[in-house]
Design a protein around this motif. Structure first.
Motif, short mmCIF file in Angstrom:
data_model
loop_
_atom_site.label_atom_id
_atom_site.label_comp_id
_atom_site.label_asym_id
_atom_site.label_seq_id
_atom_site.Cartn_x
_atom_site.Cartn_y
_atom_site.Cartn_z
N GLY A 90 0.74 -1.40 -0.02
CA GLY A 90 0.05 0.13 0.06
C GLY A 90 0.86 1.24 0.13
N ASN A 91 2.22 1.14 0.29
CA ASN A 91 2.77 2.53 0.41
C ASN A 91 3.71 2.21 -0.90
OD1 ASN A 91 4.43 4.50 1.02
ND2 ASN A 91 5.39 3.73 2.82
N LEU A 92 3.26 2.92 -1.94
CA LEU A 92 3.97 3.00 -3.32
C LEU A 92 5.35 3.87 -3.01
CD1 LEU A 92 0.87 3.43 -5.54
CD2 LEU A 92 2.06 1.39 -4.79
N GLU A 93 5.52 4.52 -2.16
CA GLU A 93 6.83 5.15 -1.90
C GLU A 93 7.94 4.19 -1.89
OE1 GLU A 93 9.77 8.14 -1.52
OE2 GLU A 93 7.82 8.17 -1.98
N THR A 94 7.58 2.98 -1.17
CA THR A 94 8.60 2.08 -1.25
C THR A 94 8.87 1.61 -2.60
OG1 THR A 94 7.62 1.28 1.07
CG2 THR A 94 9.16 -0.13 -0.23
N VAL A 95 8.11 1.44 -3.56
CA VAL A 95 8.47 0.95 -4.84
C VAL A 95 9.28 2.00 -5.39
CG1 VAL A 95 7.31 0.22 -6.94
CG2 VAL A 95 6.11 -0.34 -4.86
N ARG A 96 8.93 3.24 -5.29
CA ARG A 96 9.82 4.27 -6.00
C ARG A 96 11.29 4.31 -5.42
NH1 ARG A 96 9.21 11.02 -5.75
NH2 ARG A 96 9.68 10.47 -3.78
N MET A 97 11.24 4.11 -4.19
CA MET A 97 12.71 4.02 -3.27
C MET A 97 13.57 2.90 -4.06
SD MET A 97 13.44 3.45 0.61
CE MET A 97 12.95 1.37 0.47
N ILE A 98 12.80 1.75 -4.15
CA ILE A 98 13.58 0.50 -4.78
C ILE A 98 13.59 0.98 -6.33
CG2 ILE A 98 13.46 -1.87 -5.22
CD1 ILE A 98 11.45 -2.24 -3.03
N TRP A 99 13.07 1.44 -6.96
CA TRP A 99 13.18 1.66 -8.54
C TRP A 99 14.44 2.63 -8.64
CZ3 TRP A 99 12.70 0.90 -13.63
CH2 TRP A 99 12.64 2.02 -14.24
N GLN A 100 14.31 3.85 -7.64
CA GLN A 100 15.41 4.79 -7.81
C GLN A 100 16.84 4.24 -7.04
OE1 GLN A 100 13.96 8.30 -6.16
NE2 GLN A 100 12.56 8.92 -7.78
N GLY A 101 16.61 3.81 -6.15
CA GLY A 101 17.85 3.06 -5.48
C GLY A 101 18.70 2.28 -6.39
#
Length: 220
Positions: A181-192
């Motif tokens: 539910g926390n899509l910020e985590t998906v973005r963090m992994i993508w950018q990381g």
């Protein structure tokens, strides 16, 4: 006082359990695997967040900071106060003009067990994480179970199959509530992964094909 209140609750519920002992024993015998699954889910969630807290017990972002100083000071004030509302740790002679009942709930077992507030803080977070996940698991399980019961009354041989379906629904509810539910985590992994191989770790201003390329290389 805490021991007295808990003892009273134990006596009352012990009396009620004794009056319903046959039903409770039957429930435990027929649903033992369900109870074990629920306890296992709770334990795994607690262990997961405890590992994260153990890896970073400071809970403080390098430049964004956070609310830990306020949380810990209010929590300590609730533990130390002899009357309520608790004293304000930021303002001498004042009291906490803020919602603090959550701190009271967390402070009760901390006070009873005599755990240092700084240590208890990193146990409370995994506990709340696990309880939240368990609540979501329960909702998912019972919604699917109730729907099945409304459609038809399952035969005894279908109970195990039904439980597996309910368990999957509970796990999905848990994942969407706590993690997906926390899509910020998906973005963090993508950018990381991109920052691993991008020149100087800077990905701003790159074209979409560069972002994809950096991600694949970083993943590799």
């Amino acid at each position: 006082t805490i021991i007295g209140v808990i003892s009273g609750l134990v006596l009352i519920n012990g009396f009620l359990a004794y009056r319903q002992r046959d039903g409770l024993l039957h429930e435990f015998k027929t649903r033992k695997s369900y109870f074990l699954k629920v306890e296992l889910v709770m334990l795994l969630l607690f262990a997961l967040m405890l590992f994260i807290r153990w890896s970073n017990p400071d809970l403080w972002h390098p430049w964004r900071g956070g609310e830990k100083p306020m949380d810990l000071s209010y929590f300590t004030a609730v533990l130390k106060s002899t009357v309520f509302p608790p004293y304000d740790p930021w303002y001498a002679g004042g009291y906490i003009n803020y919602y603090y009942f959550g701190f009271v709930i967390a402070a009760v077992p901390t006070k009873l067990l005599g755990i240092t507030p700084a240590v208890a803080y990193n146990f409370i977070i995994p506990t709340l994480f696990a309880l939240t996940g368990l609540g979501a698991f329960s909702i998912g399980w019972n919604l699917i179970s109730r729907r099945k019961m409304m459609d038809e009354t399952p035969a005894l041989e279908d109970i195990k199959i039904s439980d597996r379906r309910n368990f999957r629904a509970g796990i999905i509810s848990l994942l969407f509530t706590l993690i997906i539910g926390n899509l910020e985590t998906v973005r963090m992994i993508w950018q990381g992964f991109q920052k691993i191989t991008a020149p100087g770790g800077i990905i701003e201003g790159g074209k979409w094909i560069e972002h994809v390329t950096w991600f694949i290389k970083g993943l590799a």
